[in-house]
Design a protein around this motif. Structure first.
Motif, PDB file in Angstrom:
ATOM      1  N   LYS A 147       0.827  -1.210   0.000  1.00  0.00           N
ATOM      2  CA  LYS A 147       0.000   0.000   0.000  1.00  0.00           C
ATOM      3  C   LYS A 147       0.857   1.254   0.000  1.00  0.00           C
ATOM      4  O   LYS A 147       0.503   2.262  -0.600  1.00  0.00           O
ATOM      5  CB  LYS A 147      -0.922   0.025   1.226  1.00  0.00           C
ATOM      6  N   SER A 148       1.995   1.202   0.700  1.00  0.00           N
ATOM      7  CA  SER A 148       2.866   2.369   0.768  1.00  0.00           C
ATOM      8  C   SER A 148       3.802   2.451  -0.435  1.00  0.00           C
ATOM      9  O   SER A 148       4.546   3.417  -0.577  1.00  0.00           O
ATOM     10  CB  SER A 148       3.669   2.363   2.069  1.00  0.00           C
ATOM     11  N   ILE A 201       6.287   3.538  10.555  1.00  0.00           N
ATOM     12  CA  ILE A 201       6.487   3.690   9.111  1.00  0.00           C
ATOM     13  C   ILE A 201       5.159   3.599   8.365  1.00  0.00           C
ATOM     14  O   ILE A 201       4.904   4.359   7.435  1.00  0.00           O
ATOM     15  CB  ILE A 201       7.490   2.633   8.594  1.00  0.00           C
ATOM     16  N   PHE A 202       4.304   2.667   8.787  1.00  0.00           N
ATOM     17  CA  PHE A 202       3.031   2.456   8.096  1.00  0.00           C
ATOM     18  C   PHE A 202       1.901   3.318   8.640  1.00  0.00           C
ATOM     19  O   PHE A 202       0.776   3.245   8.152  1.00  0.00           O
ATOM     20  CB  PHE A 202       2.612   0.980   8.177  1.00  0.00           C
ATOM     21  N   GLU A 258      -9.583   1.721   8.053  1.00  0.00           N
ATOM     22  CA  GLU A 258      -9.179   3.072   7.676  1.00  0.00           C
ATOM     23  C   GLU A 258      -7.873   3.463   8.368  1.00  0.00           C
ATOM     24  O   GLU A 258      -7.040   4.129   7.788  1.00  0.00           O
ATOM     25  CB  GLU A 258     -10.293   4.063   8.046  1.00  0.00           C
ATOM     26  N   ALA A 259      -7.688   2.990   9.600  1.00  0.00           N
ATOM     27  CA  ALA A 259      -6.471   3.318  10.344  1.00  0.00           C
ATOM     28  C   ALA A 259      -5.247   2.655   9.746  1.00  0.00           C
ATOM     29  O   ALA A 259      -4.131   3.093   9.970  1.00  0.00           O
ATOM     30  CB  ALA A 259      -6.622   2.881  11.797  1.00  0.00           C
ATOM     31  N   ALA A 260      -5.428   1.603   8.966  1.00  0.00           N
ATOM     32  CA  ALA A 260      -4.292   0.884   8.404  1.00  0.00           C
ATOM     33  C   ALA A 260      -3.736   1.552   7.159  1.00  0.00           C
ATOM     34  O   ALA A 260      -2.658   1.211   6.712  1.00  0.00           O
ATOM     35  CB  ALA A 260      -4.701  -0.539   8.062  1.00  0.00           C
ATOM     36  N   LYS A 261      -4.448   2.522   6.602  1.00  0.00           N
ATOM     37  CA  LYS A 261      -3.987   3.179   5.387  1.00  0.00           C
ATOM     38  C   LYS A 261      -2.906   4.191   5.743  1.00  0.00           C
ATOM     39  O   LYS A 261      -3.015   4.891   6.741  1.00  0.00           O
ATOM     40  CB  LYS A 261      -5.152   3.865   4.677  1.00  0.00           C
ATOM     41  N   PRO A 262      -1.869   4.302   4.909  1.00  0.00           N
ATOM     42  CA  PRO A 262      -0.812   5.263   5.181  1.00  0.00           C
ATOM     43  C   PRO A 262      -1.367   6.685   5.229  1.00  0.00           C
ATOM     44  O   PRO A 262      -2.173   7.074   4.399  1.00  0.00           O
ATOM     45  CB  PRO A 262       0.151   5.087   4.004  1.00  0.00           C
ATOM     46  N   GLN A 263      -0.911   7.454   6.203  1.00  0.00           N
ATOM     47  CA  GLN A 263      -1.407   8.805   6.402  1.00  0.00           C
ATOM     48  C   GLN A 263      -0.524   9.855   5.729  1.00  0.00           C
ATOM     49  O   GLN A 263      -0.961  10.936   5.457  1.00  0.00           O
ATOM     50  CB  GLN A 263      -1.464   9.110   7.915  1.00  0.00           C
ATOM     51  N   SER A 264       0.720   9.523   5.485  1.00  0.00           N
ATOM     52  CA  SER A 264       1.679  10.482   4.976  1.00  0.00           C
ATOM     53  C   SER A 264       1.383  10.839   3.519  1.00  0.00           C
ATOM     54  O   SER A 264       1.106   9.975   2.707  1.00  0.00           O
ATOM     55  CB  SER A 264       3.090   9.912   5.103  1.00  0.00           C
ATOM     56  N   ALA A 265       1.502  12.130   3.207  1.00  0.00           N
ATOM     57  CA  ALA A 265       1.217  12.578   1.838  1.00  0.00           C
ATOM     58  C   ALA A 265       2.379  12.289   0.904  1.00  0.00           C
ATOM     59  O   ALA A 265       2.215  12.250  -0.299  1.00  0.00           O
ATOM     60  CB  ALA A 265       0.915  14.071   1.844  1.00  0.00           C
TER      61      ALA A 265
END
Length: 179
Positions: free
Chosen positions: A13-14, A53-54, A69-76
């Motif tokens: 995903k990342s 990291i994730f 939803e919390a498992a999705k990477p937050q960083s732009a």
């Protein structure tokens, strides 16, 4: 979802390679591969780094929950694209594990399995022919061709050839997809 599957899911995903993730964690690429296949598990200190990291919690990584939803990477600055096509991500069972672990070499592994099946079929038919050589001379080949063992050995030989061809085709397709 198991820890190994979550590590693989989050890494894909990342958009990170095993090498890039290994570098961030200070471990080898082989360690990441073993974590993703479930052969081993990361140390607690590495779990904490993985969660950072994730952008997920350690609790989520260790739970059996599916990606939320919390498992999705937050960083732009982390891309959300995967290098592998979706059909490759959804390969079932053993085939999916070897493709994720070996890439295009998975096709070669499948072809080697086919070679083993072909060898067993050939050896069985050869042995059967040697055992019943006298019957062939006296009775003719019609009697031999109706024997279940003889038919099964021929089926194994042909099945092995099909698996070899499928493995080589898989190797070619995967090699082209990842160029």
């Amino acid at each position: 979802m198991k820890l190994s599957e979550k590590i693989y899911y989050c890494r894909k995903k990342s958009g990170q390679s095993q090498e890039a993730l290994a570098e961030k964690l200070g471990v080898s690429r082989q360690a990441i591969s073993k974590w993703e296949t479930g052969e081993s598990e990361p140390e607690i200190s590495k779990l904490k780094l993985l969660a950072e990291i994730f952008s997920v919690s350690v609790d989520w990584l260790l739970s059996d929950e599916d990606p939320a939803e919390a498992a999705k990477p937050q960083s732009a600055d982390i891309p959300h694209t995967s290098a592998a096509p979706e059909w490759l991500e959804n390969l079932p069972g053993h085939l999916g594990r070897i493709v994720r672990r070996f890439g295009w070499l998975a096709g070669i592994v499948v072809a080697l399995y086919g070679l083993g099946i072909t060898a067993v079929g050939f050896l069985a038919r050869f042995t059967f022919n040697r055992m019943f050589a006298d019957v062939l001379v006296l009775e003719g080949s019609e009697l031999l061709s109706r024997q279940p063992f003889y038919i099964l050995s021929g089926f194994m030989f042909i099945l092995g050839l099909v698996v070899i061809a499928a493995g080589l085709i898989l190797a070619l397709v995967l090699k082209k997809k990842f160029k």
